[in-house]
Write a protein that holds these residues in place. Structure first.
Motif, PDB file in Angstrom:
ATOM      1  N   MET A   1       0.844  -1.185   0.000  1.00 56.29           N
ATOM      2  CA  MET A   1       0.000   0.000   0.000  1.00 56.29           C
ATOM      3  C   MET A   1       0.885   1.242   0.000  1.00 56.29           C
ATOM      4  SD  MET A   1      -3.245   0.901   2.472  1.00 56.29           S
ATOM      5  CE  MET A   1      -3.991  -0.663   2.013  1.00 56.29           C
ATOM      6  N   HIS A   2       0.597   2.158  -0.916  1.00 53.53           N
ATOM      7  CA  HIS A   2       1.409   3.360  -1.082  1.00 53.53           C
ATOM      8  C   HIS A   2       0.560   4.594  -0.791  1.00 53.53           C
ATOM      9  CE1 HIS A   2       4.837   1.341  -3.203  1.00 53.53           C
ATOM     10  NE2 HIS A   2       3.886   0.431  -3.375  1.00 53.53           N
ATOM     11  N   PHE A   3       1.098   5.448   0.078  1.00 54.88           N
ATOM     12  CA  PHE A   3       0.445   6.709   0.420  1.00 54.88           C
ATOM     13  C   PHE A   3       1.319   7.860  -0.067  1.00 54.88           C
ATOM     14  CE2 PHE A   3      -1.096   3.654   3.448  1.00 54.88           C
ATOM     15  CZ  PHE A   3      -2.411   4.007   3.720  1.00 54.88           C
ATOM     16  N   LEU A   4       0.738   8.799  -0.784  1.00 58.35           N
ATOM     17  CA  LEU A   4       1.411  10.050  -1.145  1.00 58.35           C
ATOM     18  C   LEU A   4       0.762  11.150  -0.325  1.00 58.35           C
ATOM     19  CD1 LEU A   4       1.678   9.691  -5.036  1.00 58.35           C
ATOM     20  CD2 LEU A   4       3.351   9.063  -3.281  1.00 58.35           C
ATOM     21  N   CYS A   5       1.581  11.882   0.442  1.00 61.01           N
ATOM     22  CA  CYS A   5       1.049  12.829   1.414  1.00 61.01           C
ATOM     23  C   CYS A   5       1.792  14.164   1.375  1.00 61.01           C
ATOM     24  CB  CYS A   5       1.164  12.261   2.831  1.00 61.01           C
ATOM     25  SG  CYS A   5       0.414  10.642   3.078  1.00 61.01           S
TER      26      CYS A   5
ATOM     27  N   LEU B   1      -0.635  16.568   8.493  1.00 57.70           N
ATOM     28  CA  LEU B   1      -0.291  15.671   7.384  1.00 57.70           C
ATOM     29  C   LEU B   1      -1.569  15.391   6.615  1.00 57.70           C
ATOM     30  CD1 LEU B   1       2.023  12.634   7.217  1.00 57.70           C
ATOM     31  CD2 LEU B   1      -0.371  12.324   6.600  1.00 57.70           C
ATOM     32  N   GLY B   2      -1.546  15.558   5.299  1.00 59.69           N
ATOM     33  CA  GLY B   2      -2.711  15.309   4.477  1.00 59.69           C
ATOM     34  C   GLY B   2      -2.427  14.277   3.401  1.00 59.69           C
ATOM     35  N   ILE B   3      -3.314  13.321   3.247  1.00 62.25           N
ATOM     36  CA  ILE B   3      -3.149  12.272   2.243  1.00 62.25           C
ATOM     37  C   ILE B   3      -3.640  12.778   0.883  1.00 62.25           C
ATOM     38  CG2 ILE B   3      -3.839   9.951   1.539  1.00 62.25           C
ATOM     39  CD1 ILE B   3      -4.203   9.253   4.483  1.00 62.25           C
ATOM     40  N   HIS B   4      -2.810  12.625  -0.142  1.00 61.89           N
ATOM     41  CA  HIS B   4      -3.207  12.970  -1.507  1.00 61.89           C
ATOM     42  C   HIS B   4      -3.737  11.759  -2.266  1.00 61.89           C
ATOM     43  CE1 HIS B   4      -1.726  16.972  -1.089  1.00 61.89           C
ATOM     44  NE2 HIS B   4      -0.457  16.628  -1.008  1.00 61.89           N
ATOM     45  N   SER B   5      -3.137  10.589  -2.027  1.00 58.11           N
ATOM     46  CA  SER B   5      -3.585   9.394  -2.733  1.00 58.11           C
ATOM     47  C   SER B   5      -3.206   8.146  -1.954  1.00 58.11           C
ATOM     48  CB  SER B   5      -2.979   9.328  -4.142  1.00 58.11           C
ATOM     49  OG  SER B   5      -1.590   9.080  -4.081  1.00 58.11           O
TER      50      SER B   5
ATOM     51  N   GLY C   1      -6.542   1.980  -7.758  1.00 59.94           N
ATOM     52  CA  GLY C   1      -7.458   2.513  -6.760  1.00 59.94           C
ATOM     53  C   GLY C   1      -8.075   3.832  -7.192  1.00 59.94           C
ATOM     54  N   PRO C   2      -9.166   4.252  -6.540  1.00 58.68           N
ATOM     55  CA  PRO C   2      -9.840   5.500  -6.898  1.00 58.68           C
ATOM     56  C   PRO C   2      -9.067   6.715  -6.396  1.00 58.68           C
ATOM     57  CG  PRO C   2     -10.841   4.564  -4.942  1.00 58.68           C
ATOM     58  CD  PRO C   2      -9.811   3.569  -5.412  1.00 58.68           C
ATOM     59  N   LEU C   3      -9.417   7.883  -6.911  1.00 57.52           N
ATOM     60  CA  LEU C   3      -8.851   9.117  -6.386  1.00 57.52           C
ATOM     61  C   LEU C   3      -9.247   9.263  -4.921  1.00 57.52           C
ATOM     62  CD1 LEU C   3      -9.553  11.597  -9.344  1.00 57.52           C
ATOM     63  CD2 LEU C   3      -7.382  10.502  -8.745  1.00 57.52           C
ATOM     64  N   PHE C   4      -8.304   9.693  -4.107  1.00 58.51           N
ATOM     65  CA  PHE C   4      -8.572   9.796  -2.676  1.00 58.51           C
ATOM     66  C   PHE C   4      -9.720  10.757  -2.394  1.00 58.51           C
ATOM     67  CE2 PHE C   4      -7.622  11.275   1.694  1.00 58.51           C
ATOM     68  CZ  PHE C   4      -7.613  10.040   2.335  1.00 58.51           C
ATOM     69  N   GLU C   5      -9.783  11.838  -3.158  1.00 53.86           N
ATOM     70  CA  GLU C   5     -10.830  12.834  -2.936  1.00 53.86           C
ATOM     71  C   GLU C   5     -12.218  12.312  -3.281  1.00 53.86           C
ATOM     72  OE1 GLU C   5     -10.527  15.326  -7.087  1.00 53.86           O
ATOM     73  OE2 GLU C   5      -8.975  15.638  -5.563  1.00 53.86           O
ATOM     74  N   HIS C   6     -12.277  11.210  -4.032  1.00 51.14           N
ATOM     75  CA  HIS C   6     -13.569  10.638  -4.387  1.00 51.14           C
ATOM     76  C   HIS C   6     -14.102   9.682  -3.323  1.00 51.14           C
ATOM     77  CE1 HIS C   6     -12.890  11.409  -8.978  1.00 51.14           C
ATOM     78  NE2 HIS C   6     -13.052  12.524  -8.273  1.00 51.14           N
TER      79      HIS C   6
ATOM     80  N   ALA D   1     -10.554   7.189   8.062  1.00 53.08           N
ATOM     81  CA  ALA D   1     -10.031   5.888   8.473  1.00 53.08           C
ATOM     82  C   ALA D   1      -8.611   5.671   7.947  1.00 53.08           C
ATOM     83  CB  ALA D   1     -10.959   4.773   7.986  1.00 53.08           C
ATOM     84  N   PHE D   2      -8.331   6.105   6.716  1.00 56.49           N
ATOM     85  CA  PHE D   2      -6.971   5.995   6.168  1.00 56.49           C
ATOM     86  C   PHE D   2      -6.000   6.868   6.965  1.00 56.49           C
ATOM     87  CE2 PHE D   2      -8.532   4.270   1.964  1.00 56.49           C
ATOM     88  CZ  PHE D   2      -7.756   3.122   2.008  1.00 56.49           C
ATOM     89  N   HIS D   3      -6.431   8.058   7.355  1.00 59.46           N
ATOM     90  CA  HIS D   3      -5.572   8.916   8.183  1.00 59.46           C
ATOM     91  C   HIS D   3      -5.267   8.232   9.519  1.00 59.46           C
ATOM     92  CE1 HIS D   3      -6.486  12.402   5.514  1.00 59.46           C
ATOM     93  NE2 HIS D   3      -5.294  12.774   5.913  1.00 59.46           N
ATOM     94  N   ASN D   4      -6.266   7.625  10.133  1.00 56.81           N
ATOM     95  CA  ASN D   4      -6.052   6.908  11.391  1.00 56.81           C
ATOM     96  C   ASN D   4      -5.117   5.720  11.189  1.00 56.81           C
ATOM     97  OD1 ASN D   4      -7.776   8.654  12.766  1.00 56.81           O
ATOM     98  ND2 ASN D   4      -9.578   7.354  12.429  1.00 56.81           N
ATOM     99  N   TYR D   5      -5.217   5.082  10.021  1.00 50.16           N
ATOM    100  CA  TYR D   5      -4.384   3.913   9.708  1.00 50.16           C
ATOM    101  C   TYR D   5      -2.898   4.275   9.725  1.00 50.16           C
ATOM    102  CZ  TYR D   5      -2.590  -0.054   6.955  1.00 50.16           C
ATOM    103  OH  TYR D   5      -1.889  -1.144   6.501  1.00 50.16           O
TER     104      TYR D   5
END
Length: 240
Positions: free
Chosen positions: A125-129, A136-140, A161-166, A174-178
């Motif tokens: 799993m890859h997070f771009l932030c 800290l804000g998640i972009h994707s 995967g879908p766009l994070f904003e969608h 939940a992803f931020h908590n993860y």
């Protein structure tokens, strides 16, 4: 601040001497031009070497600094969380967008890539932030092949995967908590900011020395360059 001063030195070294050389150059003056340029490169090298380093910042709790990170484009930090391997890479957000650093030259916006990998799986799993001093804000978020050994991120050849904003707000939260549960939050900012200053400082010194080597046609003597102490030597990122 270090970045603004280094940038000013680099600008003065890279641009102004070339304009002067182009005005004065003649077919019989190449050796004189080389001498002047080498002298200028050495002066800037020594000036940057003697600059005060950023404040010492320790690596965040539970994270270790990857060996050789300062000289590569791969991950900077790693940690183990339960059965997961987590790695973090960083660059200035301004490298991807406009330069929005503070007027005093501080790097106040970072772009981080987080990989969360599990054994026996060939994808992770890859997070771009975006990372800031207080947030800290998640972009994707995407599922992609694991990072290569040299730290490069392969572009996916299938849907990741879908766009994070969608995603709906509950899923985004939940992803931020993860990732926060894994120690990835704004508390990483001080170390990664200082680490980027150090990397920029080291790259600039390497640039001056490498250009001088090219102009001179051989490696410069240690008495010429290595006698100048590196500002980065006193930072916590030793061994990085």
């Amino acid at each position: 601040m270090l970045r603004k001063t280094l940038a000013a030195i680099a600008e003065g070294c890279i641009y102004q001497p070339w304009r002067m050389i182009s005005q004065r150059h003649s077919s019989g003056a190449s050796s004189t031009v080389n001498t002047l340029l080498l002298r200028s490169l050495k002066d800037h090298y020594v000036e940057v070497s003697n600059m005060a380093p950023p404040p010492k910042v320790s690596a965040p709790a539970n994270f270790t600094i990857l060996k050789g990170a300062l000289d590569s484009n791969g991950p900077v930090l790693k940690r183990t969380y339960k059965n997961e391997e987590i790695s973090i890479s960083v660059m200035r957000l301004a490298n991807l967008a406009s330069d929005e650093d503070d007027d005093d030259g501080r790097i106040n916006q970072l772009f981080v890539h987080i990989e969360v990998a599990k054994p026996k799986l060939d994808y992770s799993m890859h997070f771009l932030c975006g990372l800031y001093p207080d947030a800290l804000g998640i972009h994707s978020v995407a599922l992609r092949p694991k990072l290569s050994q040299d730290g490069f991120l392969f572009m996916p050849n299938k849907y990741s995967g879908p766009l994070f904003e969608h995603l709906d707000e509950a899923t985004r939260d939940a992803f931020h908590n993860y990732i926060e549960e894994r120690g990835i939050d704004e508390n990483l900012f001080p170390f990664l900011q200082a680490w980027l200053y150090l990397k920029y400082h080291r790259n600039l010194m390497r640039y001056f020395r490498t250009v001088a080597k090219f102009i001179n046609g051989s490696e410069m003597s240690k008495a010429t360059y290595d006698s100048a102490p590196s500002a980065g030597e006193s930072m916590t990122a030793k061994g990085a």
